[in-house]
Motif scaffolding. Structure first.
Motif, short mmCIF file in Angstrom:
data_model
loop_
_atom_site.label_atom_id
_atom_site.label_comp_id
_atom_site.label_asym_id
_atom_site.label_seq_id
_atom_site.Cartn_x
_atom_site.Cartn_y
_atom_site.Cartn_z
N ASP A 604 -4.09 10.46 2.70
CA ASP A 604 -4.20 9.46 3.76
C ASP A 604 -4.14 8.04 3.20
OD1 ASP A 604 -4.38 11.51 5.53
OD2 ASP A 604 -6.52 11.28 5.97
N VAL A 605 -4.73 7.83 2.02
CA VAL A 605 -4.66 6.51 1.38
C VAL A 605 -3.21 6.17 1.04
CG1 VAL A 605 -5.19 5.25 -0.76
CG2 VAL A 605 -7.00 6.47 0.48
N LEU A 606 -2.50 7.12 0.46
CA LEU A 606 -1.10 6.88 0.10
C LEU A 606 -0.25 6.60 1.34
CD1 LEU A 606 -0.60 9.68 -2.59
CD2 LEU A 606 -1.06 7.25 -2.97
N LYS A 607 -0.52 7.34 2.40
CA LYS A 607 0.23 7.13 3.64
C LYS A 607 -0.05 5.75 4.22
CE LYS A 607 1.21 9.25 8.13
NZ LYS A 607 0.88 10.35 9.06
N GLY A 610 -2.03 2.47 0.33
CA GLY A 610 -2.92 2.23 -0.80
C GLY A 610 -2.45 2.95 -2.05
N GLU A 611 -3.26 2.85 -3.11
CA GLU A 611 -2.93 3.49 -4.38
C GLU A 611 -4.04 4.46 -4.78
OE1 GLU A 611 -2.33 0.43 -7.27
OE2 GLU A 611 -0.23 0.12 -6.70
N PRO A 623 -8.27 2.39 -6.09
CA PRO A 623 -8.61 0.96 -6.20
C PRO A 623 -8.90 0.35 -4.83
CG PRO A 623 -6.61 1.49 -7.43
CD PRO A 623 -6.93 2.69 -6.58
N GLN A 624 -9.76 -0.63 -4.81
CA GLN A 624 -10.13 -1.29 -3.57
C GLN A 624 -8.96 -2.08 -3.01
OE1 GLN A 624 -11.49 -1.65 -0.61
NE2 GLN A 624 -13.51 -1.53 -1.57
N SER A 625 -8.75 -1.93 -1.71
CA SER A 625 -7.78 -2.74 -0.97
C SER A 625 -8.13 -2.58 0.49
CB SER A 625 -6.33 -2.29 -1.23
OG SER A 625 -6.09 -1.03 -0.63
N VAL A 657 -1.08 8.38 -9.00
CA VAL A 657 -0.72 9.50 -8.12
C VAL A 657 0.51 9.11 -7.32
CG1 VAL A 657 -1.42 10.91 -6.16
CG2 VAL A 657 -3.08 10.35 -7.94
N VAL A 658 1.57 9.88 -7.50
CA VAL A 658 2.82 9.63 -6.78
C VAL A 658 3.12 10.86 -5.94
CG1 VAL A 658 5.28 9.16 -6.99
CG2 VAL A 658 3.66 8.19 -8.64
N PRO A 659 3.27 10.72 -4.63
CA PRO A 659 3.60 11.89 -3.81
C PRO A 659 4.98 12.43 -4.20
CG PRO A 659 3.44 9.89 -2.46
CD PRO A 659 3.19 9.49 -3.87
N LEU A 660 5.05 13.72 -4.34
CA LEU A 660 6.31 14.35 -4.72
C LEU A 660 7.04 14.88 -3.48
CD1 LEU A 660 5.17 16.35 -7.89
CD2 LEU A 660 6.21 14.07 -7.76
#
Length: 917
Positions: A604-607, A610-611, A623-625, A657-660
């Motif tokens: 959900d963060v990546l979507k 965020g990182e 990381p905070q954002s 973390v990179v979504p594949l």
């Protein structure tokens, strides 16, 4: 004058009631054909409209929607009884559920409620949608009960509340439309569906009821285990054993040892009513006991889970369908015996209507039995519940084959010590631990069987401070959905000198559904079952062991003595959520590697933009954002994930973390294991595509995907005869028989076209995850691995171990895990896996030394069995259960056990999800 008035009144009454009956539309008036006409099926859209018409036409029916299906349709339960009973439904429901739970009810009160109440009988249809007799017999039976006014029907309506339940609306719509798509009736076929007939899981919808992942399972489970708790439930299926018309109760051994005996003998009583009625109506071909493969051992089916709740759960499997078929000649079934007292003769034409008529008769047999024994059924389920409460309140020992083996072993050892060879020799005829032809002194029952440490627990504690508490809460919710009483600690407490935090859950066994509680926490002990001494094993009906707490990796403590604390009893059916609040840290957040739902939070963060990073031990760092803060706080709250706030960035190595780009294999008609994984990926918010063999064969896979997932039964064996499913490959429909829109999904993985493309994909840097039999890919690629479960013949040829020596049907085994491997981040050092005669490997030592191969999990000893049946388990010692292999720039992951089994094995989900970043 008085007589004239009376006669006039009766005539008017007859006229009114006759008009009322005539208003109930017949199936033919609605569907345009009689239920059971050859070559004709009704779809769900038509059936739903018919149900609504029936409700308007009859005062014997209350139409209810019990929830939505996975495809968004209404799922119906039709409550049928007399108009007078329908006015008092709430009271009869209260009596039914109170009698089943047996809490705080005196003998006198129970007798009174049994006399006041009405028997509640569940009859369903359509669960396995291609078994089309199921839903059509339901339609016909409903019509007959609503329209008939004979003495038997009237008695049934007066004394029984019937819950007619549509088990699979989505499947009926698909199956019936598929069959009826051909205008020429003679071309209609009830086969080769383009996809699974229940979204995600198809036939496995009857393996979902102790965990209830699917919406339909939850809808029906709530009615069965929380709301109504009927005394009898009848689950219709197909097909009957060849040479018979149907298989039904009573069922073959073994039955589960946790059952109350009254449940088992209750099945006998209902079964007798069923086959006696068929015999009286000259309807032969009912087979029972060892005449079929069906037993009452397994939990998890729509029918079988009810057994663990003191309900008389009935299954029949009948032949027939809209396309006429034959009753084949099976000579061995022609002679009457105890399995089939009234055999059927071979028939060249068996019509759909015959199966419908049989099914209606079976329904009426059960309803008639319930109407005549309403008070007995209510009182008996109360008695079973009271027995369970009593067993859970005192010292009690559930019998099992292991306890018998221990008695025999102890006695034999004592005789040997006493130097009494004649007594010891009596044990030379033992087979599988069973002592035959002699007795053992009673003291061994007292000292071995009833050893204090072997008694059943009074309860279980699930600590709130375990690493993956959100998954433990999902386990608790599985118990909640099956009607179990749950308690929750309102403050910290101690039991037996151990401290537990507030929020921990407590499940005590002094409750009516104790059999189900034991079955979910304790190991199953399946007996050694062979066709004859030294012969091949008899395969269990479905699994031999499934202990859900083991599968889900839940940590719990068994408490043998009575205990209490600051506990609150939760209302029945109240679902739980791990209570957490994510507090923002200046540097961000950290989540443990052992938490399954951490993947939801990260996805959900990546979507959200965020990182996220993974630390050297697998922990997640976010990381905070502003984007991450909103997402983390929402996901943590929704999924109960404990998030640690960080005031400074973690030190050490970390990887972004990179979504594949993920591809999940599937096939024409649908793969159930693939469907389960599809559902899982959606639950954990992973983006993915579904890929079929034609796309794989087309090549250029590395340009489109980073990871390809192959569930069991996707990759064929590398050598002929090595794949139990190989005989069925290539038998699917021809493209010219299938609408063009489905052509892209047809075909299968082949050695000549598919494997070379998969090898190119790996060599170019792709990752492939294989599960179960799809680990065959390792052999196709020529990796230095071999089957660990083989032996040398006298001729020096290596062959797989025969079943007489080694046989492990679906069971829970324990493996050792390399927790330093990235692939195993978050997995426990000793982990329970679901194993179903799964692949086991020997890796070439030099390849391991060079790092080409790396074992991820293995069997460290000769007794890995945790739950179920493992004949010859010593052969597993030293075998590798899972490994990773370098192939060019890419990696192959091979997991022999079923790490995603029916979306139940949460304890091994991370072996899949770790590979998706």
């Amino acid at each position: 004058m008085k007589n004239k008035s009376k006669s006039l009144f009766l005539a008017l009454l007859f006229l009114v009631t006759h008009v009322s009956w005539s208003q109930v539309p017949t199936p033919k008036e609605h569907f345009g054909f009689d239920i059971g006409d050859d070559y004709m099926l009704a779809n769900f859209t038509q059936t739903e409209d018919y149900f609504k018409k029936l409700e308007k036409a009859s005062d014997r029916l209350k139409l209810t929607v019990i929830g939505k299906t996975e495809e968004g349709r209404d799922q119906y339960m039709l409550i049928v009884s007399s108009p007078e009973n329908l006015k008092k439904l709430d009271r009869y429901k209260e009596i039914s559920s109170k009698m089943a739970r047996a809490e705080g009810i005196s003998e006198e009160q129970a007798r009174g409620m049994a006399a006041e109440g009405k028997a509640v009988v569940w009859i369903d249809g359509g669960l396995h949608a291609t078994e089309v007799v199921g839903i059509h017999q339901l339609i016909e039976t409903i019509y007959q009960v609503l329209s008939r006014n004979d003495a038997e029907t009237k008695r049934i309506l007066d004394n029984v509340i019937i819950l007619f339940t549509h088990a699979n609306p989505d499947g009926q719509e698909l199956t019936s439309n598929w069959y009826m798509r051909e205008k020429d009736p003679l071309k209609r076929k009830n086969e080769a569906l383009p996809r699974l007939y229940q979204k995600y899981i198809g036939h496995d919808n009857n393996r979902d009821f102790y965990i209830q992942n699917m919406k339909e399972s939850r809808n029906m489970g709530y009615q069965l285990f929380v709301e109504w708790i009927p005394q009898i439930m009848y689950n219709h299926h197909q097909r009957g054993p060849a040479g018979s018309v149907l298989a039904g109760p009573p069922y073959r051994d073994p039955f589960n040892y946790v059952f109350d005996p009254m449940m088992v003998t209750g099945i006998d009583a209902v079964g007798a009513a069923m086959y006696n009625r068929l015999n009286a109506e000259n309807k032969p071909g009912f087979t029972r006991l060892n005449g079929s493969s069906f037993s009452t051992w397994y939990n998890g089916g729509l029918r079988t889970t009810t057994h663990f709740h003191n309900m008389i759960g009935i299954l029949t499997e009948i032949i027939g369908g809209p396309t006429p078929e034959e009753v084949p000649l099976v000579p061995e079934r022609l002679i009457p015996n105890n399995n089939t007292p009234n055999p059927v003769t071979p028939q060249k034409k068996w019509h759909f209507k015959q199966s419908i008529d049989y099914s209606v008769s079976l329904n009426y047999a059960i309803l008639d039995h319930a109407s005549r024994n309403s008070d007995h059924l209510l009182y008996n389920i109360y008695t079973m519940g009271k027995n369970s409460i009593k067993r859970g309140s005192a010292d009690y020992w559930t019998p099992s084959p292991k306890r018998v083996e221990e008695i025999n072993a102890a006695y034999k050892a004592d005789q040997a010590k006493a130097k009494k060879p004649e007594d010891a020799n009596a044990f030379n005829s033992l087979y599988g631990g069973n002592f035959r032809g002699g007795s053992v002194p009673v003291q061994y029952y007292e000292t071995v069987f009833e050893a204090p440490v072997r008694r059943d627990p009074r309860g279980y504690i699930i600590p709130a401070d375990q690493a993956d508490f959100p998954t433990a809460v999902k386990y608790i919710n599985a118990l909640v959905r099956t009607g179990i009483q749950i308690e929750k600690a309102t403050a910290a407490f101690q039991v037996n000198g151990k401290s537990y935090p507030a929020g921990s859950y407590i499940v005590k066994t002094a409750q009516a559904f104790r059999p189900h509680i034991l079955d979910m926490f304790e190991p199953q002990d399946y007996p050694n079952d062979f066709q004859y001494p030294g012969g091949p094993p008899v395969r269990p009906y479905d699994a031999a062991g499934w202990t859900l707490a083991y599968q889900m990796g839940v940590k719990f403590d068994r408490v043998l003595d009575a205990f209490d604390g600051p506990f609150e009893k939760l209302p029945y059916g109240q679902l739980q959520l791990a209570e957490v609040k994510a507090i923002a840290g200046s540097a961000g957040y950290e989540i443990g590697a052992g938490v399954n739902d951490a993947f939801v939070v990260v996805n959900d963060v990546l979507k959200a933009g965020g990182e996220a990073y993974r630390l050297a031990d697998g922990r997640f760092y976010i990381p905070q954002s502003a984007k991450a803060k909103l997402s983390v706080e929402k996901s943590a709250k929704d999924f109960g994930v404990k998030v640690t706030s960080l005031s400074k960035k973690p030190s050490g190595t970390m990887t972004k973390v990179v979504p594949l780009k993920v591809a999940l294999w599937d096939t024409y008609g649908g793969s159930m294991p693939s469907g389960w994984v599809r559902w899982m990926l959606e639950q954990y918010h992973f983006p993915f595509n579904v890929v079929f063999s034609k796309e794989i064969d087309g090549g250029d896979l590395r340009k489109k995907y980073d990871v390809i997932l192959f569930v069991t039964r996707a990759i064929p064996a590398a050598t002929a005869g090595g794949d139990m499913f190989g005989a069925f490959r290539g038998r699917g429909p021809k493209e010219e028989e299938i609408p063009s829109e489905f052509h892209a999904t047809m075909g299968s993985i082949t050695a000549d076209k598919s494997i070379p493309e998969l090898k190119k994909f790996l060599e170019a840097g792709g990752k492939i995850v294989t599960i179960g039999s799809s680990t065959n890919l390792a052999y196709h690629l020529g990796l230095p691995v071999r089957n660990a479960l083989t032996e040398l013949t006298a001729e020096g040829v290596s062959k797989p171990l025969p079943n007489e020596k080694y046989f492990i049907p679906g069971s829970i085994l324990n493996v050792a895990v390399d927790t330093t491997a990235k692939a195993s981040w978050g997995i426990a050092a000793n982990t329970d896996v679901y194993f179903d005669n799964s692949p086991v490997f020997t890796l070439a030592p030099d390849a391991v030394a060079k790092g080409t191969l790396r074992p991820l999990a293995w069997f460290p000893n000769n007794t890995p069995l945790r739950s179920g049946w493992a004949w010859g388990q010593a052969y597993l010692q030293g075998g590798v259960a899972a490994f990773e292999a370098n192939v060019g720039k890419g990696k192959l992951y091979a997991f022999g056990p079923e790490i995603t089994f029916r979306a139940q094995s949460h304890g091994t989900f991370k072996w899949l999800m770790n590979q998706l970043y």
